[in-house]
Design an enzyme around this catalytic site. Structure first.
Site, PDB file in Angstrom:
ATOM      1  N   HIS A  10       3.135  -0.734   9.530  1.00 11.55           N
ATOM      2  CA  HIS A  10       2.327  -0.794   8.312  1.00 11.55           C
ATOM      3  C   HIS A  10       2.012  -2.238   7.936  1.00 11.55           C
ATOM      4  CE1 HIS A  10       2.030  -0.002   3.741  1.00 11.55           C
ATOM      5  NE2 HIS A  10       0.941   0.480   4.291  1.00 11.55           N
ATOM      6  N   GLU A  37      -1.340  -0.691  11.305  1.00  8.53           N
ATOM      7  CA  GLU A  37      -2.246  -0.368  10.204  1.00  8.53           C
ATOM      8  C   GLU A  37      -2.451  -1.661   9.450  1.00  8.53           C
ATOM      9  OE1 GLU A  37      -3.035   0.727   5.891  1.00  8.53           O
ATOM     10  OE2 GLU A  37      -1.560  -0.608   6.768  1.00  8.53           O
ATOM     11  N   ASP A  39      -5.260  -3.558   6.148  1.00 10.45           N
ATOM     12  CA  ASP A  39      -6.254  -3.304   5.104  1.00 10.45           C
ATOM     13  C   ASP A  39      -7.394  -4.323   5.196  1.00 10.45           C
ATOM     14  OD1 ASP A  39      -4.470  -1.350   3.619  1.00 10.45           O
ATOM     15  OD2 ASP A  39      -3.228  -3.155   3.597  1.00 10.45           O
ATOM     16  N   HIS A  52      -4.860  -6.663   1.024  1.00  6.95           N
ATOM     17  CA  HIS A  52      -4.539  -5.392   0.383  1.00  6.95           C
ATOM     18  C   HIS A  52      -4.994  -5.357  -1.072  1.00  6.95           C
ATOM     19  CE1 HIS A  52      -2.054  -2.441  -1.770  1.00  6.95           C
ATOM     20  NE2 HIS A  52      -2.055  -1.766  -0.637  1.00  6.95           N
ATOM     21  N   GLU A 112      -7.639   0.328   7.673  1.00  5.04           N
ATOM     22  CA  GLU A 112      -7.856   0.926   6.352  1.00  5.04           C
ATOM     23  C   GLU A 112      -8.970   0.160   5.633  1.00  5.04           C
ATOM     24  OE1 GLU A 112      -4.586   1.455   3.515  1.00  5.04           O
ATOM     25  OE2 GLU A 112      -6.104   1.898   1.990  1.00  5.04           O
TER      26      GLU A 112
HETATM   27  O1  G3P Z   1      -3.023   3.498   5.282  1.00 11.45           O
HETATM   28  C1  G3P Z   1      -1.868   3.943   4.687  1.00 11.45           C
HETATM   29  C2  G3P Z   1      -1.324   3.040   3.622  1.00 11.45           C
HETATM   30  O2  G3P Z   1      -1.498   1.720   3.995  1.00 11.45           O
HETATM   31  C3  G3P Z   1      -1.973   3.309   2.303  1.00 11.45           C
HETATM   32  O3  G3P Z   1      -1.433   2.599   1.253  1.00 11.45           O
HETATM   33  O4  G3P Z   1      -1.486   0.820  -0.404  1.00 11.45           O
HETATM   34  O5  G3P Z   1      -0.205   0.488   1.674  1.00 11.45           O
HETATM   35  O6  G3P Z   1      -2.678   0.445   1.708  1.00 11.45           O
HETATM   36  P1  G3P Z   1      -1.459   1.011   1.068  1.00 11.45           P
HETATM   37 MG    MG Z   2      -3.063   0.274   3.883  1.00 12.90          MG
END
Ligand code: G3P
Ligand code: MG
Length: 250
Positions: A10, A37, A39, A52, A112
């Site tokens: 993540h 993953e 953002d 993020h 994302e």
């Molecule tokens: O993509 C899953 C997760 O990253 C969603 O929440 O706030 O960590 O971007 P966040």
């Molecule tokens: Mg995310």
């Protein structure tokens, strides 16, 4: 069948490195992760960068916002000190360089799309077109590419992404249960529902899988919970604890 990795780091390397940075991707690799993953948001001049939060104050110091700052300034900002003063040289990366880094190292990406409020159309379109161009360039260079999965909580951003580059694979992100989840996936021609594992139930998981969709969860940091989710048919998840949950955990 789920064609993507099951365990995904993540924000690059979870809690082990400053999130959404090149250092995080490198750290993930050191832990054996070839799946991340992260953002993506747009700068004031429409350049996709890894970030993020729409506003400064947490991972970069100061006041201001991503959507009101030019890329040339964003890309020099310190995105590492908040995590550890040793990382003050770590800067906000642009999407293109991370995309190229990941493809060059065989790292699969869950991108994302994270529009700042009001920038759903522009962000969906730019991320989709940039990705489409990069995939074409890398293929033309003879590089083997891994097709990313593009997810977003912003339904409209995904609709615009789909219109801009229909061949990309999309996933709709949901926090809590929404009764019209399936209609949303159908409108997007999405391949997967990506949901907060805290609100997922065995019944809902069964419904999603029976409808033929992929099911991916965020953010799973407990190996016991991870096993339970897999027993419900969950296909994969992202984790902050790449030190606890190995890339080959499943
Ligand atoms: O993509 C899953 C997760 O990253 C969603 O929440 O706030 O960590 O971007 P966040
Ligand atoms: Mg995310």
């Amino acid at each position: 069948m789920w064609p993507y990795p099951k365990i995904v780091a993540h924000r690059g390397a979870g809690k082990l490195a400053p999130e959404n940075t090149l250092l995080a991707m490198q750290c993930g690799l050191e832990y054996g992760f070839h799946a991340v993953e992260f953002d993506v948001m747009l700068s004031k001049d429409g350049v996709p960068v890894l970030m993020h939060d729409p506003d400064f104050g947490r991972t970069v110091a100061g006041k201001g916002s991503v959507s009101n700052t030019l890329a040339k300034d964003l890309l020099q900002m310190d995105a590492g000190s908040w995590f550890d003063p040793r990382f003050s040289h770590v800067t906000v990366p642009d999407y293109e360089s991370i995309f190229r880094f990941c493809q060059a190292h065989g790292i699969w990406m869950n991108v994302e799309i994270k529009p700042a409020p009001g920038f759903e159309k522009q962000t969906g379109e730019v991320v989709a077109r940039t990705s489409q161009r990069l995939l074409a360039e890398l293929k033309a260079e003879g590089q083997t590419v891994r097709e990313p999965l593009f997810s977003s909580f912003a339904f409209d951003a995904l609709m615009w992404a789909k219109q801009a580059a229909p061949e990309l694979s999309l996933a709709y992100l949901l926090d809590e249960y929404e009764c019209n989840w399936q209609a949303s996936l159908e409108k997007l021609s999405a391949v997967s529902l990506n949901t907060n594992h805290k609100y997922l139930t065995a019944d809902w998981a069964r419904e999603i899988k029976s409808a033929g969709y992929g099911l991916f969860c965020y953010t799973v940091n407990d190996p016991v919970r991870a096993k339970e989710l897999f027993s419900w048919g969950v296909d994969g998840f992202c984790t902050d604890r790449i030190d606890l949950i190995a890339a080959d955990f499943a």
